[in-house]
Motif scaffolding. Structure first.
Motif, PDB file in Angstrom:
ATOM      1  N   GLN A 199       4.511   5.852  -8.038  1.00 45.87           N
ATOM      2  CA  GLN A 199       3.076   5.811  -7.767  1.00 45.87           C
ATOM      3  C   GLN A 199       2.489   7.058  -8.419  1.00 45.87           C
ATOM      4  O   GLN A 199       3.010   8.159  -8.241  1.00 45.87           O
ATOM      5  N   PRO A 236       0.828  -1.207   0.000  1.00 45.20           N
ATOM      6  CA  PRO A 236       0.000   0.000   0.000  1.00 45.20           C
ATOM      7  C   PRO A 236       0.867   1.264   0.000  1.00 45.20           C
ATOM      8  O   PRO A 236       1.812   1.369   0.778  1.00 45.20           O
ATOM      9  N   GLY A 237       0.577   2.175  -0.940  1.00 45.60           N
ATOM     10  CA  GLY A 237       1.339   3.422  -1.032  1.00 45.60           C
ATOM     11  C   GLY A 237       2.417   3.394  -2.096  1.00 45.60           C
ATOM     12  O   GLY A 237       2.904   4.446  -2.504  1.00 45.60           O
ATOM     13  N   SER A 238       2.789   2.203  -2.567  1.00 47.28           N
ATOM     14  CA  SER A 238       3.797   2.139  -3.633  1.00 47.28           C
ATOM     15  C   SER A 238       3.092   1.949  -4.977  1.00 47.28           C
ATOM     16  O   SER A 238       1.891   1.680  -5.037  1.00 47.28           O
ATOM     17  N   SER A 240      -5.215   9.580  -5.877  1.00 46.75           N
ATOM     18  CA  SER A 240      -5.971  10.294  -4.840  1.00 46.75           C
ATOM     19  C   SER A 240      -7.453  10.422  -5.187  1.00 46.75           C
ATOM     20  O   SER A 240      -8.283  10.655  -4.324  1.00 46.75           O
ATOM     21  N   CYS A 294      -5.197   3.484  -7.448  1.00 48.82           N
ATOM     22  CA  CYS A 294      -4.489   3.806  -6.198  1.00 48.82           C
ATOM     23  C   CYS A 294      -4.219   5.297  -6.039  1.00 48.82           C
ATOM     24  O   CYS A 294      -3.603   5.717  -5.065  1.00 48.82           O
ATOM     25  N   ASN A 329       8.288   0.220  -6.199  1.00 48.13           N
ATOM     26  CA  ASN A 329       8.621   1.387  -7.032  1.00 48.13           C
ATOM     27  C   ASN A 329       9.796   1.109  -7.965  1.00 48.13           C
ATOM     28  O   ASN A 329      10.546   2.004  -8.347  1.00 48.13           O
ATOM     29  N   ASP A 370      -0.355   9.799  -8.925  1.00 43.03           N
ATOM     30  CA  ASP A 370      -1.498  10.385  -8.216  1.00 43.03           C
ATOM     31  C   ASP A 370      -2.770  10.264  -9.050  1.00 43.03           C
ATOM     32  O   ASP A 370      -3.875  10.197  -8.521  1.00 43.03           O
TER      33      ASP A 370
END
Ligand SMILES: [Zn+2]
Length: 275
Positions: free
Chosen positions: A240, A166-168, A249, A247, A221, A242
């Motif tokens: 990642q 999560p987040g990558s 925003s 995934c 990444n 945006d």
């Protein structure tokens, strides 16, 4: 915490000896739950190494039966297994290596209707499939559930892999959607050198064990690619996005999608859904 028996201490001694793993790391491995999607070329080495490592619960999903043409690379299946469900053949070998491991079998295809329900019970997912629709499905389901996974793809003499947490960067950060039908061949159409499956699958197994134990730096990444003809290994930095539809925003995908089986028709799909 698990109290290891003397037999387990001996079995896992080469892990326990590693300063970065030790008893604590081995206990994490024994408490972990990993789902392997596809009991084929990639799933075979992953299943063998994770069972040998003592991963406590391993789920394996594959709707197919073992075919003679699988044996050139799907090393968990033997000649005597031809015609048998792949998940049963795989479970038999995993438990022969390590009776401590609990193996959950799913003799079905992963699709939008079962993906979230199956994946939610696991800590880490291995993508061992060879078709784009399921790769996107695994990506989307894991992102929605906040689950890490290892992506793997092989073709002819080449392989590629990355790990998502999560987040990558996710698969859609790199590739927005599946290629059009017929644009990219699968292994069943273009062939693959058998050992390539072992090269890539063992990388995926190592990533799962690194994630579980917290050792080292995951392949996040970064997209690792290799060409076995030259033995050139490269890691390409990826970010990642945006604006990623799953995934980012402002995600625009809020449900799982069953893309059309692009690379092969449904009849051959039955023989090719795992590498
Ligand atoms: Zn993304």
């Amino acid at each position: 915490m698990i109290d290891l028996t003397e037999e387990q201490i001996e079995r896992y001694s080469r892990h326990i000896l590693l300063a970065d793993v030790g008893l604590e790391g081995q206990e994490k491995i024994m408490n972990a739950k990993v789902l392997i999607v596809g009991a084929g070329g990639l799933g075979s080495p992953v299943a063998l190494y994770l069972a040998a490592a003592g991963v406590g619960t391993i789920g394996i999903i594959d709707a197919d039966n073992v075919d003679l043409s699988n044996l050139q690379r799907q090393v968990i299946h033997f000649t005597k297994d031809v015609g048998k469900p792949k998940v049963e053949s795989a479970k038999e070998k995993m438990q022969a290596i390590n009776p401590d491991v609990k193996v959950n079998t799913y003799k079905e295809f992963l699709y939008s209707g079962n993906a979230l329900d199956i994946i939610k019970d696991y800590d880490f997912v291995i993508d061992g499939t060879d078709n784009f629709p399921v790769k996107f499905l695994i990506n989307d389901a894991c992102v929605m559930l906040g689950k890490p996974f290892s992506h793997g793809g092989i073709l002819r003499f080449k392989g590629q892999t990355f790990t998502h947490v999560p987040g990558s960067a996710c698969y859609r950060c790199m590739f927005k959607e599946p290629p059009p039908a017929g644009a990219v061949p699968t292994c069943s159409q273009a062939g693959v050198l058998g050992a390539i499956a072992g090269m890539l699958g063992t990388i995926q197994a190592a990533e799962a064990l690194k994630y579980i134990t917290g050792v080292g730096e995951l392949l996040t990444n970064r997209l690792l690619t290799f060409d076995a003809k030259t033995m050139d290994f490269r890691t390409i930095p990826v970010k990642q996005r945006d604006s990623c539809p799953i995934c980012g925003s402002h995600p625009t995908i809020d449900h799982l999608i069953d893309y059309e089986q692009a690379a092969c028709d449904l009849a051959s799909h039955k023989k090719s859904c795992s590498l």
